[in-house]
Design a protein around this motif. Structure first.
Motif, PDB file in Angstrom:
ATOM      1  N   ALA A 249     -22.089  90.471  49.940  1.00 26.18           N
ATOM      2  CA  ALA A 249     -22.874  89.235  49.954  1.00 26.18           C
ATOM      3  C   ALA A 249     -22.049  88.068  49.418  1.00 26.18           C
ATOM      4  N   ARG A 250     -21.283  88.317  48.362  1.00 23.89           N
ATOM      5  CA  ARG A 250     -20.428  87.264  47.809  1.00 23.89           C
ATOM      6  C   ARG A 250     -19.351  86.852  48.816  1.00 23.89           C
ATOM      7  N   VAL A 251     -18.791  87.836  49.496  1.00 23.30           N
ATOM      8  CA  VAL A 251     -17.781  87.548  50.523  1.00 23.30           C
ATOM      9  C   VAL A 251     -18.377  86.657  51.612  1.00 23.30           C
ATOM     10  N   ASP A 252     -19.564  87.016  52.073  1.00 23.41           N
ATOM     11  CA  ASP A 252     -20.209  86.270  53.156  1.00 23.41           C
ATOM     12  C   ASP A 252     -20.578  84.852  52.722  1.00 23.41           C
ATOM     13  N   LEU A 253     -21.140  84.734  51.527  1.00 23.37           N
ATOM     14  CA  LEU A 253     -21.535  83.417  51.018  1.00 23.37           C
ATOM     15  C   LEU A 253     -20.318  82.517  50.820  1.00 23.37           C
ATOM     16  N   SER A 254     -19.268  83.091  50.269  1.00 29.12           N
ATOM     17  CA  SER A 254     -18.044  82.325  50.054  1.00 29.12           C
ATOM     18  C   SER A 254     -17.442  81.875  51.382  1.00 29.12           C
ATOM     19  N   ALA A 255     -17.501  82.758  52.371  1.00 26.12           N
ATOM     20  CA  ALA A 255     -16.917  82.447  53.676  1.00 26.12           C
ATOM     21  C   ALA A 255     -17.615  81.271  54.337  1.00 26.12           C
ATOM     22  N   ILE A 256     -18.939  81.302  54.350  1.00 28.04           N
ATOM     23  CA  ILE A 256     -19.658  80.223  55.033  1.00 28.04           C
ATOM     24  C   ILE A 256     -19.559  78.917  54.250  1.00 28.04           C
ATOM     25  N   GLU A 257     -19.522  79.016  52.919  1.00 30.48           N
ATOM     26  CA  GLU A 257     -19.389  77.799  52.107  1.00 30.48           C
ATOM     27  C   GLU A 257     -18.036  77.140  52.342  1.00 30.48           C
ATOM     28  N   ASN A 258     -16.983  77.937  52.362  1.00 25.89           N
ATOM     29  CA  ASN A 258     -15.643  77.382  52.550  1.00 25.89           C
ATOM     30  C   ASN A 258     -15.391  76.956  53.989  1.00 25.89           C
ATOM     31  N   ALA A 259     -16.039  77.635  54.925  1.00 24.63           N
ATOM     32  CA  ALA A 259     -15.803  77.340  56.339  1.00 24.63           C
ATOM     33  C   ALA A 259     -16.232  75.928  56.711  1.00 24.63           C
ATOM     34  N   ILE A 260     -17.355  75.472  56.166  1.00 23.12           N
ATOM     35  CA  ILE A 260     -17.907  74.188  56.615  1.00 23.12           C
ATOM     36  C   ILE A 260     -17.194  72.983  56.012  1.00 23.12           C
ATOM     37  N   GLY A 261     -16.236  73.230  55.139  1.00 22.83           N
ATOM     38  CA  GLY A 261     -15.315  72.191  54.697  1.00 22.83           C
ATOM     39  C   GLY A 261     -15.954  70.895  54.248  1.00 22.83           C
ATOM     40  N   ILE A 262     -15.634  69.809  54.947  1.00 24.87           N
ATOM     41  CA  ILE A 262     -16.071  68.475  54.525  1.00 24.87           C
ATOM     42  C   ILE A 262     -17.566  68.254  54.710  1.00 24.87           C
ATOM     43  N   TYR A 263     -18.249  69.178  55.354  1.00 26.81           N
ATOM     44  CA  TYR A 263     -19.689  69.016  55.567  1.00 26.81           C
ATOM     45  C   TYR A 263     -20.524  69.698  54.486  1.00 26.81           C
ATOM     46  N   LYS A 264     -19.853  70.155  53.443  1.00 29.82           N
ATOM     47  CA  LYS A 264     -20.561  70.780  52.324  1.00 29.82           C
ATOM     48  C   LYS A 264     -21.239  69.698  51.491  1.00 29.82           C
ATOM     49  N   THR A 265     -22.516  69.889  51.205  1.00 31.12           N
ATOM     50  CA  THR A 265     -23.293  68.924  50.429  1.00 31.12           C
ATOM     51  C   THR A 265     -23.753  69.556  49.118  1.00 31.12           C
ATOM     52  N   SER A 266     -24.334  68.740  48.257  1.00 27.17           N
ATOM     53  CA  SER A 266     -24.853  69.257  46.988  1.00 27.17           C
ATOM     54  C   SER A 266     -25.974  70.262  47.236  1.00 27.17           C
ATOM     55  N   GLN A 267     -26.758  70.042  48.274  1.00 26.66           N
ATOM     56  CA  GLN A 267     -27.834  70.981  48.601  1.00 26.66           C
ATOM     57  C   GLN A 267     -27.263  72.328  49.030  1.00 26.66           C
TER      58      GLN A 267
ATOM     59  N   LEU B 237     -24.010  67.365  61.251  1.00 25.89           N
ATOM     60  CA  LEU B 237     -23.486  68.591  60.641  1.00 25.89           C
ATOM     61  C   LEU B 237     -23.958  68.765  59.204  1.00 25.89           C
ATOM     62  N   HIS B 238     -24.044  67.682  58.451  1.00 25.26           N
ATOM     63  CA  HIS B 238     -24.568  67.793  57.089  1.00 25.26           C
ATOM     64  C   HIS B 238     -25.940  68.466  57.103  1.00 25.26           C
ATOM     65  N   THR B 239     -26.808  67.987  57.973  1.00 30.17           N
ATOM     66  CA  THR B 239     -28.189  68.472  57.981  1.00 30.17           C
ATOM     67  C   THR B 239     -28.297  69.882  58.539  1.00 30.17           C
ATOM     68  N   VAL B 240     -27.622  70.147  59.656  1.00 29.58           N
ATOM     69  CA  VAL B 240     -27.698  71.487  60.250  1.00 29.58           C
ATOM     70  C   VAL B 240     -27.079  72.519  59.316  1.00 29.58           C
ATOM     71  N   CYS B 241     -25.948  72.196  58.719  1.00 25.87           N
ATOM     72  CA  CYS B 241     -25.307  73.128  57.777  1.00 25.87           C
ATOM     73  C   CYS B 241     -26.228  73.425  56.597  1.00 25.87           C
ATOM     74  N   GLU B 242     -26.918  72.404  56.110  1.00 21.39           N
ATOM     75  CA  GLU B 242     -27.861  72.621  55.011  1.00 21.39           C
ATOM     76  C   GLU B 242     -28.945  73.611  55.412  1.00 21.39           C
ATOM     77  N   HIS B 243     -29.500  73.445  56.612  1.00 23.69           N
ATOM     78  CA  HIS B 243     -30.561  74.340  57.077  1.00 23.69           C
ATOM     79  C   HIS B 243     -30.051  75.776  57.219  1.00 23.69           C
ATOM     80  N   VAL B 244     -28.868  75.926  57.792  1.00 23.44           N
ATOM     81  CA  VAL B 244     -28.320  77.262  58.039  1.00 23.44           C
ATOM     82  C   VAL B 244     -27.996  77.966  56.721  1.00 23.44           C
ATOM     83  N   VAL B 245     -27.322  77.264  55.819  1.00 24.57           N
ATOM     84  CA  VAL B 245     -26.959  77.875  54.533  1.00 24.57           C
ATOM     85  C   VAL B 245     -28.206  78.175  53.708  1.00 24.57           C
TER      86      VAL B 245
END
Length: 238
Positions: free
Chosen positions: A164-182, A135-143
Motif C-alpha cells: 500500500a505504501r509503494v502504491d501510494l508513493s507511486a501515484i503521489e510522485n507520478a503526478i508531479g507538479i499537479y500535486k496539491t495540498s488536498q 489535472l489538479h481537480t481530477v488528480c485530487e478526485h482520483v487520489v
C-alpha cells in the motif's frame, strides 16, 4: 460508393462530447479574459454609461457557464478512472492481509496514471491553459478515492501494508507538479491507517519498487513534470 457528404464527414469529424466541452471551456476563458475587457474598453471609448455593470454581468454569466462545463468534464473524466479503481485493486482476488512480498507498483495504480495521462493529452491538444486546472481537480478526485479504498481495508499483513505504501508513493510522485495540498492530505490519511513500516529492509524495498516504476514509466510521466503553457509557448514554430 460513398457520397460527397460522407467524404466530408470523414475529413472533418465532429469532436466527441469531452472535446467539445474543452473547446467551449477554452472559448469561455478567452471571452472572460480577453473579449469582455476589450468590449468594455470600446464601450468606454464611445461614452457608454455603466460599463462596470456590463462587465460584471457578462463575467458572472460566462463564469457560471464555465463552472457548469468544467464540473461536467471533470466528473466525466474522474468517474472513468475512479469507476475501475476498486475492481482493479482487487483483481485476481488480491487480499491485503494475505499479500506477498511487493515486487513493484500494482497495475491499478498504473492504469489510473495512464488515465490521467490521457486526460492531459486531450486537454493539452485543445487548450494548454486549462491543463493545470483540470489535472489538479481530477488528480485530487482520483487520489482521494485511492485513499478511501485503502482506509476501508480491514486488515494488512506486513507485506500488504508495504505494498500500500509503494502504491501510494507511486501515484503521489507520478503526478508531479499537479500535486496539491488536498492530495498530500489524502495520502497522509491513507498512510496513517497502515501498520508501521520496517525502516530498514522495508524502506529499501519500497525505494526499489518506486525507482523501478519511475524508470518503466519515465517517458509517460514527462507530461507531469513541466508547465504545459510554458511547454507550448517554447515549442518551435513550423
Amino acid at each position: 460508393k460513398m457520397s460527397h457528404m460522407d467524404d466530408s464527414t470523414q475529413d472533418d469529424p465532429v469532436p466527441n462530447k469531452d472535446k467539445r466541452l474543452i473547446i467551449v471551456l477554452s472559448n469561455c476563458s478567452h471571452t472572460i479574459n480577453v473579449m469582455i475587457p476589450r468590449l468594455v474598453e470600446n464601450l468606454e471609448k464611445h461614452g457608454y454609461p455603466e460599463t462596470e455593470t456590463v462587465q460584471q454581468d457578462a463575467e458572472e454569466t460566462y463564469g457560471r457557464l464555465d463552472k457548469v462545463l468544467f464540473d461536467a468534464y471533470v466528473e466525466e473524466k474522474s468517474n472513468a478512472i475512479i469507476g475501475h479503481l476498486e475492481q482493479n485493486m482487487y483483481a485476481g482476488k488480491f487480499d491485503w492481509n494475505d499479500s506477498q512480498r511487493p515486487s513493484g507498483v500494482r497495475s491499478y495504480v498504473k492504469e489510473a496514471v495512464m488515465g490521467l495521462i490521457g486526460i492531459h493529452s486531450e486537454v493539452f491538444a485543445i487548450s494548454p491553459h486549462l491543463v493545470t486546472r483540470v489535472l489538479h481537480t481530477v488528480c485530487e478526485h482520483v487520489v482521494e478515492e485511492v485513499s478511501r479504498l485503502i482506509q476501508c481495508v480491514t486488515g494488512f499483513n506486513s507485506y500488504g501494508a508495504l505494498q500500500a505504501r509503494v502504491d501510494l508513493s507511486a501515484i503521489e510522485n507520478a503526478i508531479g507538479i499537479y500535486k496539491t495540498s488536498q492530495i498530500r492530505t489524502s495520502i497522509k490519511e491513507a498512510i496513517g491507517c497502515l501498520p508501521p513500516m520496517d525502516e530498514g529492509a522495508g524502506k529499501k524495498l519500497m525505494e526499489d519498487c518506486q525507482n523501478r516504476f519511475q524508470s518503466q514509466m519515465k517517458f509517460h510521466l514527462l507530461c507531469f513534470k513541466s508547465d504545459p503553457v510554458k511547454k507550448r509557448s517554447s515549442s518551435p514554430t513550423l
